[in-house]
Design a protein around this motif. Sequence first.
Motif, PDB file in Angstrom:
ATOM      1  N   THR A 165    -126.508-126.137 -12.082  1.00 43.31           N
ATOM      2  CA  THR A 165    -125.094-126.242 -11.704  1.00 43.31           C
ATOM      3  C   THR A 165    -124.893-126.593 -10.235  1.00 43.31           C
ATOM      4  O   THR A 165    -123.752-126.642  -9.767  1.00 43.31           O
ATOM      5  CB  THR A 165    -124.361-124.925 -12.012  1.00 43.31           C
ATOM      6  OG1 THR A 165    -125.010-123.839 -11.313  1.00 43.31           O
ATOM      7  CG2 THR A 165    -124.362-124.636 -13.493  1.00 43.31           C
ATOM      8  N   THR A 168    -122.119-129.264  -8.861  1.00 42.82           N
ATOM      9  CA  THR A 168    -121.227-129.629  -9.953  1.00 42.82           C
ATOM     10  C   THR A 168    -119.955-128.814  -9.886  1.00 42.82           C
ATOM     11  O   THR A 168    -119.849-127.836  -9.144  1.00 42.82           O
ATOM     12  CB  THR A 168    -121.889-129.384 -11.319  1.00 42.82           C
ATOM     13  OG1 THR A 168    -122.001-127.951 -11.542  1.00 42.82           O
ATOM     14  CG2 THR A 168    -123.285-129.997 -11.366  1.00 42.82           C
ATOM     15  N   SER A 171    -120.310-124.976 -10.425  1.00 46.10           N
ATOM     16  CA  SER A 171    -121.226-124.198  -9.584  1.00 46.10           C
ATOM     17  C   SER A 171    -120.822-122.730  -9.524  1.00 46.10           C
ATOM     18  O   SER A 171    -121.665-121.840  -9.518  1.00 46.10           O
ATOM     19  CB  SER A 171    -121.281-124.793  -8.179  1.00 46.10           C
ATOM     20  OG  SER A 171    -120.009-124.761  -7.561  1.00 46.10           O
ATOM     21  N   GLY A 174    -121.972-121.009 -12.541  1.00 47.99           N
ATOM     22  CA  GLY A 174    -123.396-120.710 -12.488  1.00 47.99           C
ATOM     23  C   GLY A 174    -123.669-119.379 -11.819  1.00 47.99           C
ATOM     24  O   GLY A 174    -124.498-118.600 -12.283  1.00 47.99           O
TER      25      GLY A 174
END
Length: 201
Positions: A165, A168, A171, A174
């Motif tokens: 992640t 992205t 994130s 994540g």
Amino acid sequence: MSLLELIESADERALAASAVACLDRCLPLLTGPDGPEPLRPLWASCDNGRDWAIRLAAVRTELDDAAARGGADGDGGDGPAARVCAMLAAVPSDFAPAPLREWADACSLVALEIHGRFDAPDGDAPQDTADLLKAARAGEADGVGPLVAGELERQIRILEILAETTGTAGSGAGVRKALDLSTEGRRVLRAVMSRRARIRG
């Protein structure tokens, strides 16, 4: 990739979150089985490092207070609770790859060593623990106990999730997944601590 390879290739976000996760899972040794969860503010800084040093100072104060109230197990200078205190003391104030990588690597090893002690019936790690953990972190996990195996799997999975992640839109998700996995691991250690306390009681 092995755990060591994942740590070596991780960015500061993944390093911070993986290390905080290791500390988070070992907190029951410092705060007690039913103690507080003071690391939540630090988790919030893992994604981008915002207010990291400020939140770190607040977390240290809260954990010091929790230990003073008798949450720690009084295990002496090199026991599990003392190792958790050392993990907290070693948190770098700088949200940067080099100091975070060193801390994340140390936290990974300490968390595995602590779980190894609880794998042992008498609470003492076997003599060959260092070699076993070295091999396990390098990708050869044969011979480790179930608690160490579970902790190793969580550490690897958290770093994999964070790597997937990075950069992205997900994130933040994540980091939340890493927190969920760590919370699950903390429950496992709490259950082991409670069971051992009943046996000794």
